[in-house]
Write a protein that holds these residues in place. Structure first.
Motif, PDB file in Angstrom:
ATOM      1  N   MET A   5       0.827  -1.203   0.000  1.00  0.00           N
ATOM      2  CA  MET A   5       0.000   0.000   0.000  1.00  0.00           C
ATOM      3  C   MET A   5       0.862   1.254   0.000  1.00  0.00           C
ATOM      4  N   SER A   6       1.988   1.220   0.696  1.00  0.00           N
ATOM      5  CA  SER A   6       2.894   2.367   0.724  1.00  0.00           C
ATOM      6  C   SER A   6       3.475   2.631  -0.658  1.00  0.00           C
ATOM      7  N   ILE A   7       3.876   1.577  -1.342  1.00  0.00           N
ATOM      8  CA  ILE A   7       4.417   1.732  -2.694  1.00  0.00           C
ATOM      9  C   ILE A   7       3.376   2.346  -3.622  1.00  0.00           C
ATOM     10  N   LEU A   8       2.141   1.880  -3.514  1.00  0.00           N
ATOM     11  CA  LEU A   8       1.068   2.400  -4.362  1.00  0.00           C
ATOM     12  C   LEU A   8       0.790   3.876  -4.073  1.00  0.00           C
ATOM     13  N   ILE A   9       0.757   4.244  -2.799  1.00  0.00           N
ATOM     14  CA  ILE A   9       0.473   5.639  -2.430  1.00  0.00           C
ATOM     15  C   ILE A   9       1.580   6.563  -2.908  1.00  0.00           C
ATOM     16  N   VAL A  10       2.834   6.164  -2.717  1.00  0.00           N
ATOM     17  CA  VAL A  10       3.948   7.002  -3.165  1.00  0.00           C
ATOM     18  C   VAL A  10       3.895   7.197  -4.673  1.00  0.00           C
ATOM     19  N   LEU A  42      12.306  15.668  -2.380  1.00  0.00           N
ATOM     20  CA  LEU A  42      12.852  15.202  -1.104  1.00  0.00           C
ATOM     21  C   LEU A  42      11.926  14.200  -0.438  1.00  0.00           C
ATOM     22  N   MET A  43      10.632  14.531  -0.311  1.00  0.00           N
ATOM     23  CA  MET A  43       9.705  13.654   0.399  1.00  0.00           C
ATOM     24  C   MET A  43       9.454  12.353  -0.363  1.00  0.00           C
ATOM     25  N   SER A  44       9.319  12.445  -1.688  1.00  0.00           N
ATOM     26  CA  SER A  44       9.084  11.234  -2.483  1.00  0.00           C
ATOM     27  C   SER A  44      10.245  10.266  -2.342  1.00  0.00           C
ATOM     28  N   ALA A 122       2.085   8.786   6.326  1.00  0.00           N
ATOM     29  CA  ALA A 122       1.283   9.914   6.805  1.00  0.00           C
ATOM     30  C   ALA A 122       2.003  11.237   6.587  1.00  0.00           C
ATOM     31  N   MET A 123       3.299  11.267   6.854  1.00  0.00           N
ATOM     32  CA  MET A 123       4.074  12.484   6.642  1.00  0.00           C
ATOM     33  C   MET A 123       4.149  12.832   5.154  1.00  0.00           C
ATOM     34  N   PHE A 124       4.331  11.811   4.319  1.00  0.00           N
ATOM     35  CA  PHE A 124       4.399  12.022   2.876  1.00  0.00           C
ATOM     36  C   PHE A 124       3.089  12.589   2.345  1.00  0.00           C
ATOM     37  N   ILE A 125       1.967  12.021   2.789  1.00  0.00           N
ATOM     38  CA  ILE A 125       0.655  12.504   2.347  1.00  0.00           C
ATOM     39  C   ILE A 125       0.434  13.946   2.792  1.00  0.00           C
ATOM     40  N   ALA A 126       0.780  14.250   4.052  1.00  0.00           N
ATOM     41  CA  ALA A 126       0.566  15.601   4.577  1.00  0.00           C
ATOM     42  C   ALA A 126       1.408  16.632   3.835  1.00  0.00           C
ATOM     43  N   VAL A 127       2.675  16.310   3.581  1.00  0.00           N
ATOM     44  CA  VAL A 127       3.563  17.280   2.920  1.00  0.00           C
ATOM     45  C   VAL A 127       3.155  17.493   1.469  1.00  0.00           C
ATOM     46  N   THR A 128       2.820  16.416   0.752  1.00  0.00           N
ATOM     47  CA  THR A 128       2.399  16.593  -0.633  1.00  0.00           C
ATOM     48  C   THR A 128       1.068  17.345  -0.720  1.00  0.00           C
ATOM     49  N   ALA A 129       0.208  17.155   0.289  1.00  0.00           N
ATOM     50  CA  ALA A 129      -1.032  17.942   0.326  1.00  0.00           C
ATOM     51  C   ALA A 129      -0.722  19.419   0.500  1.00  0.00           C
ATOM     52  N   MET A 130       0.270  19.743   1.331  1.00  0.00           N
ATOM     53  CA  MET A 130       0.680  21.135   1.492  1.00  0.00           C
ATOM     54  C   MET A 130       1.243  21.713   0.202  1.00  0.00           C
ATOM     55  N   VAL A 131       1.967  20.881  -0.555  1.00  0.00           N
ATOM     56  CA  VAL A 131       2.514  21.335  -1.841  1.00  0.00           C
ATOM     57  C   VAL A 131       1.386  21.631  -2.821  1.00  0.00           C
ATOM     58  N   ILE A 132       0.410  20.714  -2.895  1.00  0.00           N
ATOM     59  CA  ILE A 132      -0.725  20.933  -3.787  1.00  0.00           C
ATOM     60  C   ILE A 132      -1.489  22.188  -3.386  1.00  0.00           C
ATOM     61  N   TYR A 133      -1.670  22.382  -2.087  1.00  0.00           N
ATOM     62  CA  TYR A 133      -2.387  23.573  -1.630  1.00  0.00           C
ATOM     63  C   TYR A 133      -1.589  24.844  -1.906  1.00  0.00           C
TER      64      TYR A 133
END
Length: 205
Positions: A5-10, A42-44, A122-133
């Motif tokens: 699931m982590s691989i798919l989300i990334v 960096l996060m990816s 969770a950190m990856f999702i939060a940071v990428t959401a901040m980038v999109i925003y």
């Protein structure tokens, strides 16, 4: 299950960020574009490095080498719509994240993989959401240039930030985190007839 699931989300979220940068490249100038490219790269690659460090446990050379390949690929794809400087920024930030991620994934005991993967995802999702925003907010500000002129005429010294829709946060953050929780819960318990792990197989797959 959580590892898959982590691989798919990334993969999905990195592709979304690359596409969003491509669609809004005309507003990502100067520091905004650099921040977006560096943060995404960096996060990816940090998350990819952790995953590879777990997949290739006890073989840090292989996990680090593959991480660096991903660093160049993601850094190029995320920075190419902007300019060469953005590509260099993405590759440089990605290498730092990928190498550190591979070392971190190698050091984590196997019995604690689920916890570390959940934290990283969770950190990856939060940071990428901040980038999109951030991109969305920049797009909002560019589109409201006329409103800014009117605000100056009315002696207002600020332009409101872009509204954050609840549906965006639900789809982009809350739902994936819930899915991760379910995957961690399903994959954590031992299968029927299988004794619980003693925790001594730290790096065996």
């Amino acid at each position: 299950m959580l590892l898959n699931m982590s691989i798919l989300i990334v993969f999905i979220y990195t592709v979304l960020c690359i596409m969003y940068v491509q669609l809004n490249r005309h507003i990502l100038t100067n520091m905004t574009g650099m921040v977006v490219v560096m943060t995404t790269g960096l996060m990816s690659n940090l998350t990819i490095g952790v995953i590879l460090g777990m997949l290739f446990a006890q073989n840090l050379v292989v996990s680090t080498g593959i991480s660096i390949l991903f660093c160049f690929l993601i850094g190029y794809l995320i920075g190419r719509p902007l300019n060469l400087l953005a590509v260099v920024e993405g590759v440089g930030g990605g290498i730092m994240g990928g190498v550190h991620g591979a070392m971190l994934g190698e050091m984590i005991p196997k019995r604690q993989w689920d916890v570390m993967l959940f934290i990283m995802d969770a950190m990856f999702i939060a940071v990428t959401a901040m980038v999109i925003y951030l991109i969305h907010d920049r797009k909002h500000r560019e589109g409201d240039a006329v409103a800014a002129v009117s605000a100056v005429k009315e002696k207002q010294s600020f332009l409101p930030t872009a509204p954050a829709q609840t549906s965006f946060w639900m789809i982009y953050i809350v739902v994936p985190v819930v899915i991760l929780c379910v995957a961690a819960w399903l994959g954590h318990g031992p299968t029927a007839g299988e004794p619980p792990s003693s925790g001594h197989d730290m790096h065996s797959m």
